[in-house]
Structure formats: structure tokens, C-alpha cells
Write a protein that holds these residues in place. Structure first.
Motif, mmCIF file in Angstrom:
data_model
loop_
_atom_site.group_PDB
_atom_site.id
_atom_site.type_symbol
_atom_site.label_atom_id
_atom_site.label_comp_id
_atom_site.label_asym_id
_atom_site.label_seq_id
_atom_site.Cartn_x
_atom_site.Cartn_y
_atom_site.Cartn_z
ATOM 1 N N VAL A 58 -9.966 -1.728 -0.577
ATOM 2 C CA VAL A 58 -9.747 -2.893 -1.438
ATOM 3 C C VAL A 58 -8.771 -3.854 -0.754
ATOM 4 O O VAL A 58 -8.968 -5.068 -0.725
ATOM 5 C CB VAL A 58 -9.208 -2.459 -2.828
ATOM 6 N N VAL A 59 -7.734 -3.272 -0.162
ATOM 7 C CA VAL A 59 -6.722 -4.074 0.529
ATOM 8 C C VAL A 59 -7.340 -4.815 1.723
ATOM 9 O O VAL A 59 -7.084 -5.992 1.947
ATOM 10 C CB VAL A 59 -5.550 -3.169 0.975
ATOM 11 N N VAL A 113 0.843 -1.185 0.000
ATOM 12 C CA VAL A 113 0.000 0.000 0.000
ATOM 13 C C VAL A 113 0.883 1.241 0.000
ATOM 14 O O VAL A 113 1.970 1.237 0.580
ATOM 15 C CB VAL A 113 -0.877 0.015 1.281
ATOM 16 N N GLY A 114 0.411 2.296 -0.619
ATOM 17 C CA GLY A 114 1.153 3.548 -0.592
ATOM 18 C C GLY A 114 0.629 4.451 -1.685
ATOM 19 O O GLY A 114 -0.051 3.983 -2.602
ATOM 20 N N GLU A 115 0.936 5.751 -1.575
ATOM 21 C CA GLU A 115 0.399 6.650 -2.600
ATOM 22 C C GLU A 115 1.209 6.502 -3.887
ATOM 23 O O GLU A 115 2.238 5.835 -3.919
ATOM 24 C CB GLU A 115 0.365 8.091 -2.094
ATOM 25 N N SER A 116 0.710 7.149 -4.928
ATOM 26 C CA SER A 116 1.341 7.077 -6.235
ATOM 27 C C SER A 116 2.800 7.546 -6.160
ATOM 28 O O SER A 116 3.094 8.563 -5.535
ATOM 29 C CB SER A 116 0.534 7.948 -7.208
ATOM 30 N N ASP A 158 -0.974 -5.740 -9.894
ATOM 31 C CA ASP A 158 -0.589 -4.330 -9.789
ATOM 32 C C ASP A 158 -1.805 -3.436 -10.047
ATOM 33 O O ASP A 158 -2.130 -3.148 -11.183
ATOM 34 C CB ASP A 158 0.543 -4.011 -10.768
ATOM 35 N N GLU A 159 -2.470 -3.036 -8.980
ATOM 36 C CA GLU A 159 -3.690 -2.208 -9.052
ATOM 37 C C GLU A 159 -4.705 -2.825 -10.022
ATOM 38 O O GLU A 159 -5.222 -2.149 -10.915
ATOM 39 C CB GLU A 159 -3.345 -0.777 -9.517
ATOM 40 N N SER A 219 -1.907 -1.911 -4.234
ATOM 41 C CA SER A 219 -3.059 -1.014 -4.329
ATOM 42 C C SER A 219 -2.837 0.248 -3.514
ATOM 43 O O SER A 219 -2.128 0.238 -2.521
ATOM 44 C CB SER A 219 -4.314 -1.732 -3.820
ATOM 45 N N HIS A 220 -3.463 1.346 -3.956
ATOM 46 C CA HIS A 220 -3.417 2.555 -3.136
ATOM 47 C C HIS A 220 -4.704 2.668 -2.322
ATOM 48 O O HIS A 220 -4.871 3.580 -1.535
ATOM 49 C CB HIS A 220 -3.258 3.791 -4.038
#
Ligand code: ADP
Ligand code: MG
Length: 286
Positions: free
Chosen positions: A215-216, A45-48, A177-178, A210-211
Motif C-alpha cells: 500500500v505504501v 511504516v512499522g509493525e503494530s 492512520d491505516e 501503514s503496516h
């Protein structure tokens, strides 16, 4: 027990374009370690821009890590020759967010799915057609869809095709990947539900990028939180969502549009579950 996939201190540096050789490279991944157990789902997880995709690609050795090791099924991937790596790669696949880029528009679905078989196995045409048809049905499409082109399908259906292609060689590990980030929430639920069913049936392990925390929370057992290339927090999803220890994680959670991120994540997860159940009921009724 050793994990199916172990990453230790992965570093990936990129040289900035147009800079001198002596210039400091940019460190996109900065010492990432994790364990993914067989049959489990580990989320990144993490931002773009935090280095999630680069980590996933290093884990599959689709790109070469600058340093660090990746061990898959007890074998250190970085020690393998190109041909050994090629053989091993059939057991580790990737599903991308952007199906327009990842599914060649000039190829029929049948050819897209048969291609991995042609590259890795000696399958005769009849067997190839059988396995393609079987896989299309397994992901909720029809064997007759093999003659169509990717653009003839909806976003959710295209992602089912991407998943089907990833599964053709019966892999153990899939880097996702997303995979649902480009889809509407109701369609997300259908695709995530399919991925869960496939995981259980086929004993798959997912490295799930995923960001989107909700969903995670729906998909993963454990997560690592990445910020600027480094892991700032790792552990069970439920624990981290309930009690984020790192300020960056708290910020990620607080970017969801409700005062209490735990409640938000729970609600969205519940909504995803409800839609997934509705889809299952509908499918049974048909
Ligand atoms: P995320 O998937 O979390 O959005 P990425 O792993 O795609 O992040 O990217 C992390 C950082 O590395 C970004 O700053 C991105 O611009 C940079 N980066 C990724 N791939 C390359 C590349 N091939 N060359 C140069 N920089 C890259
Ligand atoms: Mg990415």
C-alpha cells in the motif's frame, strides 16, 4: 525550501497504569524526525505497536509530545496557545482506520460533515447543505446520502465519508492512520485512488501510516521505518524496498508471503493499479 511539516526529535512517554510516579515511563516514540514537503506523501511504516499512530497524533498535537518540536507552515505548533492551535487545526486533519469508532453512529452523514463547518466557520444553512452535498459527490457518493446514517454504508463508503469530513475545512495536511487496512484489496484500490486524485486536485500533503508495504509503495514517495518508537531507516520508498539497509526493514519485507519482497510489492502495487484503472474506466462508462 522549508517543508510543510517538520518533526524534530519527537518523544512521547506514557506512564504505565498503576505504577508509582517514580517508575520509569514507557517511551512509545523515541526521537522521531521527518520532513513532509507540500503536495507529497510520506509514509510511516512499522509493525503494530512501533509508535506510528502516536507519532501521527503528536504531529497534529492531538496529544502533547513529551519533548521535541513540530513545525507546520513555518509555525512551531508547540508554541501556540489553545485557541491559536484550534484555528490552525482546521488546516490539519486526520482519517482513521476504524470508521465505526470515528463516525458517530447517532449522527447523519450530513451532520457529521457539517460539524467542522459549525465549529470553525460561520456558514449559513443553505451554504452548509451545498458544501456537504458537493463534498459527498467529490468523494464518489451522492448529495442525497446526507440524510443517512454511517451504518447504512459499506466499509469503503464509510471511509469515503471519513475522508469527506476531513476535507470540509480545506486542509493542507491529512494524517492518514491505516485508512484502508480494514478494507478488502479491491476496495482498498478504489479508496487509495480517490485519495491520490484528491491530493492532486487539492494540493494535499499526506502523512500516511501503514503496516502494509505494498500500500505504501502505491501511495508514498518517501517513507520512514519505525521499530520500537525509533526510526531505523528513511528514504525513497523505491530505494528502501529494493535495498533495505536495516535488518528490521528486511524482516518487515520478508514477512510478505513470497521469496522476493520487491517482486511481491511490485505485483501487489500493479494489482492495486489495475483495479484502480478498472474502477476509473467503469466510472467513466457510467
Ligand atoms: P502503532 O500505531 O505503530 O501500532 P501506537 O503508536 O499505537 O503504535 O503505540 C505505540 C506503543 O505505545 C504501544 O506499545 C502502545 O501500547 C503504547 N500506547 C499508545 N497509546 C498509549 C496511551 N494512551 N497510554 C499508554 N500507552 C500507549
Ligand atoms: Mg496505529
Amino acid at each position: 525550501m522549508t517543508a510543510l511539516l517538520q518533526a524534530r526529535d519527537i518523544v512521547k512517554e506514557f506512564r504505565r497504569r498503576g505504577t508509582k510516579r517514580s517508575a520509569e515511563p514507557f517511551r512509545a516514540v523515541d526521537g522521531v524526525s521527518f520532513d513532509l514537503e507540500e503536495g507529497a506523501t510520506l509514509a510511516i511504516v512499522g509493525e503494530s505497536g512501533s509508535g506510528k499512530s502516536t507519532t501521527g497524533r503528536c504531529a497534529l498535537r492531538l496529544i502533547e509530545p513529551t519533548s521535541g518540536t513540530v513545525t507546520f507552515e513555518g509555525t512551531e505548533l508547540t508554541s501556540l496557545s489553545a485557541s491559536e492551535m484550534r484555528r490552525r487545526r482546521s488546516r490539519m486533519q486526520i482519517v482513521f482506520q476504524d470508521t465505526y469508532a470515528s463516525l458517530d453512529p447517532r449522527w447523519t452523514v450530513g451532520r457529521l460533515l457539517a460539524e467542522p463547518l459549525r465549529l470553525h466557520e460561520r456558514t449559513d444553512r443553505r451554504e452548509e447543505t451545498r458544501r456537504v452535498g458537493e463534498m459527498l459527490e467529490r468523494v464518489g457518493l451522492q448529495a442525497s446520502h446526507a440524510g443517512r446514517y454511517p451504518h447504512e454504508f459499506s466499509g469503503g463508503q464509510r471511509q469515503r465519508i471519513g475522508i469527506a469530513r476531513a476535507l470540509m475545512l480545506r486542509p493542507k495536511l491529512i494524517v492518514c492512520d491505516e485508512p484502508v487496512s480494514a478494507l478488502d484489496v479491491s476496495v482498498q484500490a478504489q479508496v487509495l485512488n480517490l485519495m491520490k486524485d484528491l491530493q492532486e486536485e487539492l494540493g494535499l500533503s499526506y502523512l500516511f501510516i501503514s503496516h502494509d508495504i505494498s500500500v505504501v509503495a502505491f501511495m508514498a514517495d518517501d517513507m520512514i521505518v519505525m521499530n520500537k518508537g525509533a526510526v531505523v531507516e528513511s528514504g525513497a520508498c523505491a530505494d528502501i524496498i529494493a535495498n533495505p539497509a536495516d535488518p528490521y526493514t528486511r524482516e518487515l519485507l520478508s514477512s510478505v508471503p513470497i521469496a522476493d519482497p520487491k517482486v511481491y510489492a511490485d505485483r501487489r502495487t500493479a494489482r492495486l493499479r489495475a483495479s484502480a484503472d478498472a474502477v476509473a474506466r467503469q466510472t467513466e462508462a457510467e
